[in-house]
Design a protein around this motif. Structure first.
Motif, PDB file in Angstrom:
ATOM      1  N   PRO A   1      32.994  31.042  44.026  1.00 56.31           N
ATOM      2  CA  PRO A   1      31.762  30.402  43.529  1.00 56.31           C
ATOM      3  C   PRO A   1      30.600  31.372  43.382  1.00 56.31           C
ATOM      4  CG  PRO A   1      32.253  29.700  45.783  1.00 56.31           C
ATOM      5  CD  PRO A   1      33.454  30.427  45.280  1.00 56.31           C
ATOM      6  N   HIS A   2      30.486  32.341  44.283  1.00 57.94           N
ATOM      7  CA  HIS A   2      29.398  33.319  44.216  1.00 57.94           C
ATOM      8  C   HIS A   2      29.443  34.090  42.891  1.00 57.94           C
ATOM      9  CE1 HIS A   2      26.739  36.645  45.270  1.00 57.94           C
ATOM     10  NE2 HIS A   2      27.729  37.488  45.064  1.00 57.94           N
ATOM     11  N   VAL A   3      30.603  34.637  42.546  1.00 54.80           N
ATOM     12  CA  VAL A   3      30.713  35.467  41.348  1.00 54.80           C
ATOM     13  C   VAL A   3      30.676  34.613  40.080  1.00 54.80           C
ATOM     14  CG1 VAL A   3      32.093  37.194  40.146  1.00 54.80           C
ATOM     15  CG2 VAL A   3      32.030  37.179  42.642  1.00 54.80           C
ATOM     16  N   ILE A   4      31.347  33.453  40.098  1.00 53.93           N
ATOM     17  CA  ILE A   4      31.365  32.587  38.904  1.00 53.93           C
ATOM     18  C   ILE A   4      29.959  32.104  38.569  1.00 53.93           C
ATOM     19  CG2 ILE A   4      32.140  30.356  38.012  1.00 53.93           C
ATOM     20  CD1 ILE A   4      34.783  30.818  39.498  1.00 53.93           C
ATOM     21  N   ILE A   5      29.189  31.713  39.579  1.00 53.36           N
ATOM     22  CA  ILE A   5      27.813  31.268  39.355  1.00 53.36           C
ATOM     23  C   ILE A   5      26.966  32.400  38.779  1.00 53.36           C
ATOM     24  CG2 ILE A   5      25.677  30.661  40.574  1.00 53.36           C
ATOM     25  CD1 ILE A   5      27.325  28.755  42.272  1.00 53.36           C
ATOM     26  N   TYR A   6      27.169  33.599  39.311  1.00 49.78           N
ATOM     27  CA  TYR A   6      26.440  34.748  38.783  1.00 49.78           C
ATOM     28  C   TYR A   6      26.803  35.003  37.324  1.00 49.78           C
ATOM     29  CZ  TYR A   6      23.519  37.066  42.259  1.00 49.78           C
ATOM     30  OH  TYR A   6      22.484  37.393  43.103  1.00 49.78           O
ATOM     31  N   MET A   7      28.093  34.943  36.985  1.00 49.16           N
ATOM     32  CA  MET A   7      28.511  35.193  35.608  1.00 49.16           C
ATOM     33  C   MET A   7      27.943  34.140  34.657  1.00 49.16           C
ATOM     34  SD  MET A   7      30.176  37.976  35.260  1.00 49.16           S
ATOM     35  CE  MET A   7      29.003  38.643  36.441  1.00 49.16           C
TER      36      MET A   7
ATOM     37  N   GLU B   1      37.622  42.007  35.025  1.00 46.23           N
ATOM     38  CA  GLU B   1      37.750  40.587  35.332  1.00 46.23           C
ATOM     39  C   GLU B   1      36.408  39.868  35.241  1.00 46.23           C
ATOM     40  OE1 GLU B   1      41.604  41.283  38.276  1.00 46.23           O
ATOM     41  OE2 GLU B   1      39.683  40.679  39.132  1.00 46.23           O
ATOM     42  N   THR B   2      35.314  40.545  35.622  1.00 49.01           N
ATOM     43  CA  THR B   2      34.003  39.914  35.460  1.00 49.01           C
ATOM     44  C   THR B   2      33.624  39.839  33.980  1.00 49.01           C
ATOM     45  OG1 THR B   2      32.794  42.010  35.748  1.00 49.01           O
ATOM     46  CG2 THR B   2      33.231  40.709  37.721  1.00 49.01           C
ATOM     47  N   ARG B   3      34.031  40.847  33.197  1.00 50.98           N
ATOM     48  CA  ARG B   3      33.797  40.773  31.748  1.00 50.98           C
ATOM     49  C   ARG B   3      34.559  39.605  31.133  1.00 50.98           C
ATOM     50  NH1 ARG B   3      34.141  46.738  31.696  1.00 50.98           N
ATOM     51  NH2 ARG B   3      36.357  46.512  31.220  1.00 50.98           N
ATOM     52  N   LEU B   4      35.712  39.308  31.717  1.00 49.51           N
ATOM     53  CA  LEU B   4      36.512  38.170  31.243  1.00 49.51           C
ATOM     54  C   LEU B   4      35.715  36.879  31.369  1.00 49.51           C
ATOM     55  CD1 LEU B   4      39.432  37.236  30.374  1.00 49.51           C
ATOM     56  CD2 LEU B   4      39.863  36.877  32.813  1.00 49.51           C
ATOM     57  N   TRP B   5      35.095  36.661  32.516  1.00 51.46           N
ATOM     58  CA  TRP B   5      34.298  35.455  32.737  1.00 51.46           C
ATOM     59  C   TRP B   5      33.044  35.455  31.870  1.00 51.46           C
ATOM     60  CZ3 TRP B   5      35.694  31.198  35.411  1.00 51.46           C
ATOM     61  CH2 TRP B   5      36.799  31.311  36.258  1.00 51.46           C
ATOM     62  N   TYR B   6      32.443  36.634  31.692  1.00 53.34           N
ATOM     63  CA  TYR B   6      31.243  36.717  30.860  1.00 53.34           C
ATOM     64  C   TYR B   6      31.573  36.361  29.414  1.00 53.34           C
ATOM     65  CZ  TYR B   6      26.601  38.408  29.566  1.00 53.34           C
ATOM     66  OH  TYR B   6      25.301  38.483  29.123  1.00 53.34           O
ATOM     67  N   SER B   7      32.731  36.823  28.935  1.00 51.47           N
ATOM     68  CA  SER B   7      33.173  36.485  27.570  1.00 51.47           C
ATOM     69  C   SER B   7      33.379  34.987  27.424  1.00 51.47           C
ATOM     70  CB  SER B   7      34.477  37.219  27.248  1.00 51.47           C
ATOM     71  OG  SER B   7      34.327  38.608  27.338  1.00 51.47           O
ATOM     72  N   PHE B   8      33.789  34.338  28.498  1.00 48.80           N
ATOM     73  CA  PHE B   8      34.004  32.890  28.486  1.00 48.80           C
ATOM     74  C   PHE B   8      32.681  32.129  28.507  1.00 48.80           C
ATOM     75  CE2 PHE B   8      34.437  28.956  31.018  1.00 48.80           C
ATOM     76  CZ  PHE B   8      35.288  28.239  30.200  1.00 48.80           C
ATOM     77  N   PHE B   9      31.763  32.563  29.361  1.00 48.91           N
ATOM     78  CA  PHE B   9      30.524  31.807  29.549  1.00 48.91           C
ATOM     79  C   PHE B   9      29.512  32.009  28.420  1.00 48.91           C
ATOM     80  CE2 PHE B   9      31.533  31.592  34.255  1.00 48.91           C
ATOM     81  CZ  PHE B   9      31.718  30.218  34.248  1.00 48.91           C
TER      82      PHE B   9
ATOM     83  N   SER C   1      26.751  31.976  16.375  1.00 46.96           N
ATOM     84  CA  SER C   1      27.170  33.255  15.793  1.00 46.96           C
ATOM     85  C   SER C   1      26.835  34.408  16.733  1.00 46.96           C
ATOM     86  CB  SER C   1      26.488  33.477  14.439  1.00 46.96           C
ATOM     87  OG  SER C   1      26.781  32.441  13.541  1.00 46.96           O
ATOM     88  N   PHE C   2      25.627  34.397  17.275  1.00 46.91           N
ATOM     89  CA  PHE C   2      25.204  35.467  18.166  1.00 46.91           C
ATOM     90  C   PHE C   2      26.063  35.508  19.427  1.00 46.91           C
ATOM     91  CE2 PHE C   2      21.998  35.946  15.237  1.00 46.91           C
ATOM     92  CZ  PHE C   2      20.982  36.810  15.613  1.00 46.91           C
ATOM     93  N   SER C   3      26.290  34.345  20.037  1.00 46.48           N
ATOM     94  CA  SER C   3      27.080  34.313  21.271  1.00 46.48           C
ATOM     95  C   SER C   3      28.531  34.697  21.009  1.00 46.48           C
ATOM     96  CB  SER C   3      26.999  32.925  21.916  1.00 46.48           C
ATOM     97  OG  SER C   3      27.523  31.926  21.062  1.00 46.48           O
ATOM     98  N   THR C   4      29.052  34.332  19.838  1.00 47.26           N
ATOM     99  CA  THR C   4      30.430  34.700  19.485  1.00 47.26           C
ATOM    100  C   THR C   4      30.555  36.208  19.316  1.00 47.26           C
ATOM    101  OG1 THR C   4      30.874  32.579  18.405  1.00 47.26           O
ATOM    102  CG2 THR C   4      32.257  34.444  17.754  1.00 47.26           C
ATOM    103  N   VAL C   5      29.610  36.813  18.612  1.00 44.87           N
ATOM    104  CA  VAL C   5      29.652  38.262  18.401  1.00 44.87           C
ATOM    105  C   VAL C   5      29.553  39.008  19.727  1.00 44.87           C
ATOM    106  CG1 VAL C   5      28.391  40.223  17.436  1.00 44.87           C
ATOM    107  CG2 VAL C   5      28.755  38.180  16.051  1.00 44.87           C
ATOM    108  N   LEU C   6      28.637  38.582  20.591  1.00 40.50           N
ATOM    109  CA  LEU C   6      28.466  39.251  21.880  1.00 40.50           C
ATOM    110  C   LEU C   6      29.705  39.072  22.757  1.00 40.50           C
ATOM    111  CD1 LEU C   6      26.483  40.945  23.453  1.00 40.50           C
ATOM    112  CD2 LEU C   6      25.478  38.860  24.384  1.00 40.50           C
ATOM    113  N   SER C   7      30.279  37.872  22.756  1.00 39.56           N
ATOM    114  CA  SER C   7      31.506  37.634  23.504  1.00 39.56           C
ATOM    115  C   SER C   7      32.640  38.503  22.972  1.00 39.56           C
ATOM    116  CB  SER C   7      31.893  36.152  23.426  1.00 39.56           C
ATOM    117  OG  SER C   7      33.087  35.908  24.126  1.00 39.56           O
ATOM    118  N   ALA C   8      32.734  38.628  21.645  1.00 39.90           N
ATOM    119  CA  ALA C   8      33.780  39.444  21.031  1.00 39.90           C
ATOM    120  C   ALA C   8      33.640  40.909  21.433  1.00 39.90           C
ATOM    121  CB  ALA C   8      33.736  39.303  19.514  1.00 39.90           C
ATOM    122  N   VAL C   9      32.400  41.377  21.582  1.00 39.48           N
ATOM    123  CA  VAL C   9      32.183  42.765  22.008  1.00 39.48           C
ATOM    124  C   VAL C   9      32.784  42.996  23.385  1.00 39.48           C
ATOM    125  CG1 VAL C   9      30.416  44.422  22.719  1.00 39.48           C
ATOM    126  CG2 VAL C   9      30.145  43.140  20.594  1.00 39.48           C
ATOM    127  N   PHE C  10      32.525  42.084  24.319  1.00 43.67           N
ATOM    128  CA  PHE C  10      33.076  42.236  25.672  1.00 43.67           C
ATOM    129  C   PHE C  10      34.598  42.092  25.667  1.00 43.67           C
ATOM    130  CE2 PHE C  10      28.665  41.587  26.765  1.00 43.67           C
ATOM    131  CZ  PHE C  10      28.506  42.356  27.913  1.00 43.67           C
TER     132      PHE C  10
END
Length: 264
Positions: free
Chosen positions: A127-133, A65-73, A92-101
């Motif tokens: 808010p604690h976890v979302i801000i961290y992600m 679930e945290t990877r889900l938010w990281y892929s979004f952010f 391109s870089f952010s898309t590739v990294l998001s796709a990996v997660f």
């Protein structure tokens, strides 16, 4: 909404982000790459919102679930960098990294249920976890810039501009990490009666925070060198990875850390 639907939303989002990345590389116009990136983010967030409603809790408990938010952010961080500083390759870089997660989440989904331990049933949890992600995504984008600089240093003509961009992104990232730590401390006080206990997760969070502070103070020196600064960012990001998920595998965290992610 169930986790089984994730592949459809994620594939649609990645396609939109990939098309936006191609358009950004081929043209100086930002309108269509921006619109497609935002549309992809909208599709992805629809799934997050649907899963949130289905689980009847924020999807922030398990590592998946945290990877889900990281892929979004990550695309959010890429879009901010693209809009502010105009680096067309960052999408391109952010898309590739998001796709990996995203691929990791598809290949190894965690078990998702409605159960939350009492300590997580707090208004500070989301808010604690979302801000961290979000801070992790910003600092992930900074790390991509650092690697880009280290690989292509001799071919970069405007080094001052890229270093200024890096500094500003680090300022944003560490500001959100600080906010996340403060919220976590308040939450810990309510849940366990103390602000800080030197739990392994807290210790590595402090190490990560200090790592980026060292970079900031080093950059304030007139004699600072760009390549050393970028290496410091890569090292700080390694600390961040240990803080995020590496701590789960440390012997000191097993059986006694309240921050290790559970999949049950």
């Amino acid at each position: 909404m169930t986790w089984d639907s994730f592949i459809y939303f994620s594939v649609a989002s990645v396609i939109l982000w990939a098309v936006a990345s191609v358009l950004a590389l081929r043209s100086n116009k930002k309108l269509f790459p921006t619109l497609l990136t935002v549309l992809g983010l909208g599709v992805f967030f629809v799934f997050i919102l649907g899963l949130w409603m289905s689980l009847e809790r924020p999807p922030l408990r398990t590592m998946g679930e945290t990877r889900l938010w990281y892929s979004f952010f990550l695309p959010v961080a890429g879009l901010i960098t693209y809009q502010r500083w105009g680096y067309r390759w960052i999408l391109s870089f952010s898309t590739v990294l998001s796709a990996v997660f995203i691929i990791v989440n598809i290949a190894k989904p965690d078990i998702h249920n409605k159960v939350l331990m009492p300590a997580l049933q707090s208004p500070w949890f989301a808010p604690h976890v979302i801000i961290y992600m979000f801070s992790y995504a910003i600092l992930g984008a900074v790390t991509l810039v650092a690697l880009y600089y280290l690989i292509r240093e001799k071919k970069i003509t405007d080094k001052t501009r890229i270093m200024d961009m890096t500094d500003n992104l680090v300022y944003v990232g560490i500001a959100f990490i600080t906010m996340g730590m403060l919220m976590g401390a308040i939450w810990a006080k309510e849940a366990w009666g103390h602000y800080w206990s030197w739990d392994p997760k807290e210790t590595w969070a402090a190490a990560t925070w200090l790592g980026y502070l060292v970079y900031i103070h080093y950059r304030l020196r007139k004699t600072s060198k760009n390549n050393i600064s970028m290496l410091m960012l890569v090292f700080a990001f390694v600390l961040l990875q240990v803080c995020w998920y590496g701590v789960n595998y440390l012997p000191s965290a097993k059986g006694r850390s309240v921050h290790t992610y559970s999949t049950r």
